[in-house]
Write a protein that holds these residues in place. Structure first.
Motif, PDB file in Angstrom:
ATOM      1  N   UNK A 243       0.855  -1.322   0.150  1.00 47.76           N
ATOM      2  CA  UNK A 243       0.291  -0.286   0.072  1.00 47.76           C
ATOM      3  C   UNK A 243       0.749   0.900  -0.120  1.00 47.76           C
ATOM      4  N   UNK A 244       1.862   1.203   0.415  1.00 50.64           N
ATOM      5  CA  UNK A 244       2.640   2.340   1.113  1.00 50.64           C
ATOM      6  C   UNK A 244       3.283   2.617  -0.141  1.00 50.64           C
ATOM      7  N   UNK A 245       3.602   1.660  -0.761  1.00 46.48           N
ATOM      8  CA  UNK A 245       4.552   1.679  -2.326  1.00 46.48           C
ATOM      9  C   UNK A 245       3.644   1.793  -3.382  1.00 46.48           C
ATOM     10  N   UNK A 246       2.121   1.978  -3.361  1.00 47.46           N
ATOM     11  CA  UNK A 246       1.156   2.181  -4.543  1.00 47.46           C
ATOM     12  C   UNK A 246       1.470   4.055  -4.128  1.00 47.46           C
ATOM     13  N   UNK A 247       1.041   4.451  -3.127  1.00 46.61           N
ATOM     14  CA  UNK A 247       1.021   5.705  -2.357  1.00 46.61           C
ATOM     15  C   UNK A 247       1.543   6.222  -2.943  1.00 46.61           C
ATOM     16  N   UNK A 248       3.322   6.004  -2.378  1.00 48.75           N
ATOM     17  CA  UNK A 248       3.630   7.325  -2.990  1.00 48.75           C
ATOM     18  C   UNK A 248       4.030   6.867  -4.876  1.00 48.75           C
ATOM     19  N   UNK A 249       3.997   6.207  -5.614  1.00 53.00           N
ATOM     20  CA  UNK A 249       3.859   6.132  -6.450  1.00 53.00           C
ATOM     21  C   UNK A 249       2.281   7.716  -7.612  1.00 53.00           C
ATOM     22  N   UNK A 250       1.935   7.076  -6.557  1.00 57.06           N
ATOM     23  CA  UNK A 250       0.577   8.094  -7.164  1.00 57.06           C
ATOM     24  C   UNK A 250       0.663   9.851  -6.213  1.00 57.06           C
ATOM     25  N   UNK A 251       1.651   9.315  -5.227  1.00 58.00           N
ATOM     26  CA  UNK A 251       2.210  11.073  -4.822  1.00 58.00           C
ATOM     27  C   UNK A 251       2.852  11.953  -5.483  1.00 58.00           C
ATOM     28  N   UNK A 252       3.624  10.802  -6.160  1.00 56.03           N
ATOM     29  CA  UNK A 252       5.172  11.230  -7.281  1.00 56.03           C
ATOM     30  C   UNK A 252       4.304  11.322  -9.005  1.00 56.03           C
ATOM     31  N   UNK A 253       2.868  10.575  -8.972  1.00 49.79           N
ATOM     32  CA  UNK A 253       2.787  11.257 -10.499  1.00 49.79           C
ATOM     33  C   UNK A 253       1.705  12.658 -10.391  1.00 49.79           C
ATOM     34  N   UNK A 254       1.308  12.916  -9.257  1.00 50.62           N
ATOM     35  CA  UNK A 254       0.619  14.199  -9.205  1.00 50.62           C
ATOM     36  C   UNK A 254       1.590  14.940  -9.067  1.00 50.62           C
ATOM     37  N   UNK A 255       2.329  14.516  -8.299  1.00 49.14           N
ATOM     38  CA  UNK A 255       3.424  15.885  -7.979  1.00 49.14           C
ATOM     39  C   UNK A 255       3.745  15.779  -9.788  1.00 49.14           C
ATOM     40  N   UNK A 256       4.361  15.011 -10.348  1.00 48.77           N
ATOM     41  CA  UNK A 256       4.267  15.593 -11.891  1.00 48.77           C
ATOM     42  C   UNK A 256       3.462  16.208 -12.484  1.00 48.77           C
ATOM     43  N   UNK A 257       2.253  15.890 -11.819  1.00 47.97           N
ATOM     44  CA  UNK A 257       1.077  16.901 -13.249  1.00 47.97           C
ATOM     45  C   UNK A 257       1.324  18.577 -12.264  1.00 47.97           C
ATOM     46  N   UNK A 258       1.911  18.195 -11.315  1.00 45.56           N
ATOM     47  CA  UNK A 258       1.646  19.365 -10.615  1.00 45.56           C
ATOM     48  C   UNK A 258       2.872  20.238 -10.947  1.00 45.56           C
ATOM     49  N   UNK A 259       4.051  19.970 -11.558  1.00 41.76           N
ATOM     50  CA  UNK A 259       4.644  20.097 -11.509  1.00 41.76           C
ATOM     51  C   UNK A 259       4.779  21.196 -13.266  1.00 41.76           C
ATOM     52  N   UNK A 260       4.250  20.175 -14.079  1.00 45.58           N
ATOM     53  CA  UNK A 260       3.422  20.233 -15.848  1.00 45.58           C
ATOM     54  C   UNK A 260       3.245  21.692 -15.347  1.00 45.58           C
ATOM     55  N   UNK A 261       1.543  21.450 -14.470  1.00 50.44           N
ATOM     56  CA  UNK A 261       1.084  22.328 -15.210  1.00 50.44           C
ATOM     57  C   UNK A 261       1.386  23.599 -14.089  1.00 50.44           C
TER      58      UNK A 261
END
Length: 289
Positions: A243-261
């Motif tokens: 669960x932690x691995x999945x949560x951290x991957x989702x957080x990394x993906x969201x951070x990438x989207x925020x950086x792009x925006x």
């Protein structure tokens, strides 16, 4: 360019956060594999002791251990709640605690008193906050839990059941299905039910006991129940790391989207500032002419 500077600061902050979540994702992936190995390594012992305990229970019908006797009137219930010590693992702890609290409300409506044994800091903190009767607790298991560390907290509940202070004991934990799915479970631990023994042995072994059968059966069933709790802990730890691995991957993906925006906003602000400067220069030149 004050607005552009503020946006650059936000971009840098989100990039640093993404580095942390990426690192935590890789650490969780490594720990998940080790947790799965411990979970699989514990299964042969649990299966073997289950077989031996099943043979002994059927080979000695004249003696019934308290763990095998079902109480007619259940007034006091014990729950062993297994959670993680740390957070950042999605809704893993929330799901299992929601299941336990829901069942506790049902027992409360049936006028049953509930006692709790908490394994894991998150569960202990939650049970303390809601005012539950915490008989024993254990925190700080680490990444490599040992059966010897669990015995003390679990023994409090087993002794209470043997003494008649508890009429049934349940265990709540997250069952590891796969990397993407962990299922919260609340199952009966004591008295030992037929589904835990699975099917009775087709052939019975003839044992020679040393010392007497009662002492052997008593000790063996305690070891068996402890192995059930240890298996639940290993399942929960594998679920936690997944669960932690999945949560951290989702957080990394969201951070990438925020950086792009944020970069898009920054480029627009920068372009607007450049356009404004060019307009001012052109306007100034026109005024001079």
């Amino acid at each position: 360019m004050a607005g552009s500077k503020e946006i650059r600061t936000k971009i840098k902050s989100v990039e640093n956060t993404r580095k942390i979540t990426r690192a935590m994702e890789m650490v969780a992936a490594s720990k998940m594999r080790k947790a799965q190995e411990r979970m699989r390594a514990a299964r042969p012992y649990a299966e073997k002791i289950r077989q031996v305990a099943a043979h002994l229970s059927h080979a000695n019908p004249e003696y019934k251990h308290p763990f095998l006797i079902k109480r007619e009137h259940i007034k006091n219930v014990g729950v062993i709640v297994i959670t993680s010590d740390k957070g950042l693992c999605g809704g893993l702890n929330t799901n299992i605690l929601r299941l336990v609290v829901s069942q506790m409300k049902v027992w409360d409506g049936e006028a049953k008193k509930v006692s709790v044994c908490s394994i894991g800091n998150k569960g202990f903190s939650f049970m303390t906050r809601i005012g539950a009767d915490v008989k024993s607790h254990l925190t700080g298991l680490g990444d490599m839990p040992r059966l010897a560390n669990l015995v003390g907290a679990v023994k409090v509940m087993l002794d209470a059941y043997t003494a008649g202070e508890l009429d049934a004991i349940y265990i709540a934990y997250n069952d590891f299905i796969n990397t993407m799915k962990q299922e919260p479970k609340l199952r009966l631990l004591l008295p030992l039910s037929d589904d835990q023994w699975q099917s009775p042995p087709t052939t019975l072994w003839d044992y020679i006991y040393e010392p007497e059968p009662k002492l052997v059966v008593d000790e063996l069933l305690v070891r068996y129940v402890e192995s059930l709790v240890y298996n639940a802990v290993t399942e929960n730890q594998a679920s936690e790391q997944s669960a932690r691995m999945v949560a951290m991957k989702a957080a990394s993906d969201n951070a990438k989207e925020v950086i792009g925006e944020l970069k898009l906003v920054y480029n627009k602000a920068r372009q607007a500032a450049i356009t404004k400067e060019i307009s001012e220069i052109v306007g100034g030149a026109a005024a001079v002419n």
